[in-house]
Design a protein around this motif. Structure first.
Motif, short mmCIF file in Angstrom:
data_model
loop_
_atom_site.label_atom_id
_atom_site.label_comp_id
_atom_site.label_asym_id
_atom_site.label_seq_id
_atom_site.Cartn_x
_atom_site.Cartn_y
_atom_site.Cartn_z
N ALA A 1 0.83 -1.21 0.00
CA ALA A 1 0.00 0.00 0.00
C ALA A 1 0.86 1.26 0.00
O ALA A 1 0.58 2.23 -0.71
CB ALA A 1 -0.92 0.00 1.21
N THR A 2 1.94 1.23 0.77
CA THR A 2 2.83 2.39 0.83
C THR A 2 3.48 2.64 -0.52
O THR A 2 3.56 3.78 -0.99
CB THR A 2 3.94 2.16 1.89
N PHE A 3 3.93 1.57 -1.17
CA PHE A 3 4.55 1.72 -2.49
C PHE A 3 3.55 2.28 -3.50
O PHE A 3 3.89 3.15 -4.31
CB PHE A 3 5.05 0.36 -2.97
N LEU A 4 2.32 1.78 -3.45
CA LEU A 4 1.32 2.24 -4.41
C LEU A 4 1.00 3.72 -4.23
O LEU A 4 0.86 4.46 -5.21
CB LEU A 4 0.04 1.40 -4.27
N VAL A 5 0.90 4.15 -2.99
CA VAL A 5 0.64 5.57 -2.72
C VAL A 5 1.79 6.42 -3.28
O VAL A 5 1.57 7.46 -3.92
CB VAL A 5 0.48 5.83 -1.21
N TYR A 6 3.01 5.97 -3.05
CA TYR A 6 4.17 6.70 -3.55
C TYR A 6 4.15 6.80 -5.07
O TYR A 6 4.36 7.88 -5.65
CB TYR A 6 5.45 6.00 -3.09
N LEU A 7 3.86 5.69 -5.73
CA LEU A 7 3.84 5.70 -7.19
C LEU A 7 2.73 6.58 -7.74
O LEU A 7 2.92 7.27 -8.75
CB LEU A 7 3.68 4.26 -7.71
N LEU B 1 1.03 11.52 -10.55
CA LEU B 1 0.26 12.77 -10.54
C LEU B 1 1.17 13.96 -10.86
O LEU B 1 0.77 14.88 -11.59
CB LEU B 1 -0.42 12.97 -9.19
N ILE B 2 2.37 13.93 -10.29
CA ILE B 2 3.33 14.99 -10.62
C ILE B 2 3.67 14.94 -12.11
O ILE B 2 3.75 15.97 -12.78
CB ILE B 2 4.62 14.84 -9.78
N TYR C 1 2.98 17.16 -17.55
CA TYR C 1 2.52 16.94 -18.92
C TYR C 1 1.65 18.10 -19.41
O TYR C 1 1.76 18.56 -20.55
CB TYR C 1 1.73 15.63 -18.99
N MET C 2 0.84 18.63 -18.52
CA MET C 2 -0.03 19.75 -18.86
C MET C 2 0.78 21.04 -19.07
O MET C 2 0.29 21.99 -19.69
CB MET C 2 -1.08 19.97 -17.77
N ARG C 3 2.01 21.07 -18.54
CA ARG C 3 2.87 22.25 -18.69
C ARG C 3 3.88 22.09 -19.83
O ARG C 3 4.71 22.97 -20.03
CB ARG C 3 3.64 22.48 -17.38
N THR C 4 3.82 20.99 -20.56
CA THR C 4 4.83 20.70 -21.58
C THR C 4 4.20 20.81 -22.96
O THR C 4 3.31 20.02 -23.29
CB THR C 4 5.40 19.28 -21.38
N SER C 5 4.68 21.76 -23.76
CA SER C 5 4.06 22.01 -25.06
C SER C 5 5.03 21.93 -26.22
O SER C 5 4.60 21.88 -27.37
CB SER C 5 3.39 23.39 -25.06
N ASN C 6 6.35 21.95 -25.98
CA ASN C 6 7.30 21.89 -27.08
C ASN C 6 8.58 21.20 -26.62
O ASN C 6 8.70 20.78 -25.46
CB ASN C 6 7.61 23.30 -27.61
N SER C 7 9.56 21.08 -27.53
CA SER C 7 10.78 20.33 -27.21
C SER C 7 11.61 21.03 -26.14
O SER C 7 12.28 20.37 -25.34
CB SER C 7 11.63 20.13 -28.48
N TRP D 1 10.71 17.75 -10.86
CA TRP D 1 9.84 17.91 -9.69
C TRP D 1 9.78 16.63 -8.86
O TRP D 1 9.76 16.68 -7.63
CB TRP D 1 8.44 18.32 -10.14
N THR D 2 9.74 15.48 -9.55
CA THR D 2 9.75 14.23 -8.79
C THR D 2 11.10 14.03 -8.11
O THR D 2 11.18 13.50 -7.01
CB THR D 2 9.45 13.02 -9.70
N ASP D 3 12.17 14.47 -8.77
CA ASP D 3 13.50 14.37 -8.17
C ASP D 3 13.60 15.19 -6.89
O ASP D 3 14.31 14.82 -5.95
CB ASP D 3 14.58 14.85 -9.14
#
Length: 499
Positions: free
Chosen positions: A11-17, A22-23, A28-34, A187-189
């Motif tokens: 359960a802990t691993f799944l929450v983390y993933l 989500l991040i 993805y919503m902020r990425t529009s070009n190369s 951001w995930t880093d």
């Protein structure tokens, strides 16, 4: 290992993933070009820049490879840690501001091969192509080391078959790298870097408080040679080759594309100063914790495992399972997954950028749109992950061994070429080509030899030979064209203006 606590840890691993995905979706919503996909639009602040560089640098070897080495070699591992700490500081101090400034001066270069090509105005495209080739080759080994670490994690925690465990880890990493690009990775880093350092400090301190004794005293009882910097575990004095080889890991920083990309992506040159302080502090805490995990693990194994520990790279997981409640253990074990994901995602992204920007755009579709380049990059992530997965399929693979080879490859192929390009106006395109080729091939050849001087870590001769090749070739061939030297002068002026 902990079947009774399977549900809690799962359960802990799944929450983390889920949080990481989500991040990735938000990015993805902020990425529009190369430019967004490969460098996050150069919008990183000091905290994500510093921790993303650190987390992508250290990878799963920080929680598996380095503790495993400290478990096997004792205080000797401090030579390695010291070399990496000095290298971290030097990279942020010497290269960060200069590389960011010069990359902007060279028409906003997005990748390291692209920067080197534009720095020398290489119309033949050979510099960019050869640099991208070495990135793809060495990153396949580097990425596979992360997948090996993931396999060991899922194999140990959940009792999965090694092959199944590696595949699951690969799917997790590719999922958010594929869509979110550089912002998702950075951001995930940030989250993963904080989790890694916290886990490395909490685990050994809690283990000692749980009755495993004082490190130095008890290590002497096990093997007195484990508490000296100057002798190996066999009691023989460390040779100069051994000490130089360990310290020389720090030389590799100047050529690591996934770390250098954080310099390019940072918001301003002033942010790099703050980021350097954060990065160095994080490195001190994380490596001290990693070494301490291995040393404390020696005490635990002596007192609790009569047969010893076959794979020392699992010592962190062993301590976590022994000391903590399943829920807390799940969070701390997720730190290993964080370390693996934070590096493998960066490596896949840099490799895909080399494939898309430095091969596809240069040789196949020179007029490709930014959206098309981004799509090719995403397809590259999948293809490269599959090759790295194939390389990682052997359960006998060593995380530290794979990292060692790739680290040396990047350090020798790119380090001298990058540093001299930032400081030496007379360096030319032929010198850059010579440095890339000599540095890269020296690593490949030296690795195959052994005995005597050939026991020296291959990054040392690689850097020496590459630097020599750059200097001699640049001096015996024609000086750079005026447009190249004018660009260098503009870069020097921008160094002052950007501050």
């Amino acid at each position: 290992m902990i079947e009774n606590n399977f549900v809690a840890i799962t359960a802990t691993f799944l929450v983390y993933l889920v949080v990481m995905l989500l991040i990735g979706y938000y990015a993805y919503m902020r990425t529009s070009n190369s430019s967004d996909y490969f460098l996050g639009g150069r919008t990183l602040g000091p905290w994500p820049a510093a921790l993303s560089a650190g987390a992508s640098d250290m990878s799963g070897w920080l929680l598996l490879g380095l503790p495993g080495y400290a478990y096997a070699a004792g205080m000797e591992s401090l030579w390695l840690a010291a070399g990496l700490l000095i290298g971290t500081w030097a990279n942020w101090t010497v290269a960060a501001k200069r590389l960011r400034t010069y990359s902007i001066t060279t028409d906003n270069s997005l990748t390291l091969p692209e920067f080197l090509s534009r720095r020398f105005q290489d119309k033949s495209k050979m510099v960019q192509t050869i640099a991208a080739f070495f990135i793809l080759i060495f990153f396949l080994f580097y990425t596979s080391s992360g997948l090996v670490a993931g396999g060991k994690l899922f194999e140990t925690v959940f009792g999965l078959d090694y092959t199944t465990a590696v595949i699951i880890g690969t799917v997790c990493i590719v999922s958010y790298t594929l869509f979110g690009g550089f912002l998702a990775v950075s951001w995930t880093d940030l989250v993963q870097g904080l989790l890694m350092s916290a886990a490395l400090l909490v685990v050994p301190i809690s283990a000692m408080q749980g009755g495993f004794g004082q490190v130095i005293t008890d290590l002497s009882a096990i093997n007195p040679e484990l508490v000296t910097l100057w002798n190996g575990v066999d009691g023989q004095p460390l040779t100069w080759i051994a000490i130089v080889s360990l310290m020389a890991w720090g030389l590799g920083y100047f050529g690591q594309p996934h770390i250098l990309a954080r310099f390019l992506a940072t918001r301003t040159n002033k942010d790099l100063i703050t980021a350097r302080r954060i990065a160095v502090t994080w490195t001190i805490l994380s490596m001290a914790g990693a070494v301490l995990v291995g040393l404390v693990g020696l005490l635990y194994v002596q007192d609790n495992l009569s047969g010893g520990l076959v794979d020392g790279e699992k010592i962190f997981m062993l301590l976590v399972n022994a000391v903590f409640h399943p829920v807390i253990a799940g969070i701390l074990l997720a730190a290993i997954l964080a370390a693996i994901m934070s590096t493998a995602d960066s490596q896949l992204l840099v490799s895909s950028s080399a494939l898309a920007e430095d091969f596809y755009k240069q040789w196949i579709r020179t007029d490709a749109s930014p959206a098309e380049i981004m799509m090719v990059g995403r397809l590259g992530v999948i293809a490269l992950a599959l090759v790295a997965l194939w390389l990682a399929m052997s359960p006998d693979s060593s995380v530290l061994g794979l990292v060692s080879y790739a680290w040396a490859g990047f350090g020798a192929a790119f380090g001298p070429a990058l540093l001299l390009s930032l400081f030496w106006k007379r360096m030319n395109r032929n010198g850059a080509l010579a440095g890339l080729l000599v540095g890269g091939f020296t690593i490949v050849v030296w690795k195959q030899l052994e005995g005597g001087i050939f026991d020296l870590y291959e990054i040392v001769p690689g850097i020496i030979f590459a630097t020599t090749a750059i200097i001699i070739t640049s001096l015996v061939t024609a000086a750079p064209e005026k447009s190249v030297t004018d660009q260098f002068d503009e870069y020097k002026k921008n160094l002052i203006e950007f501050d």
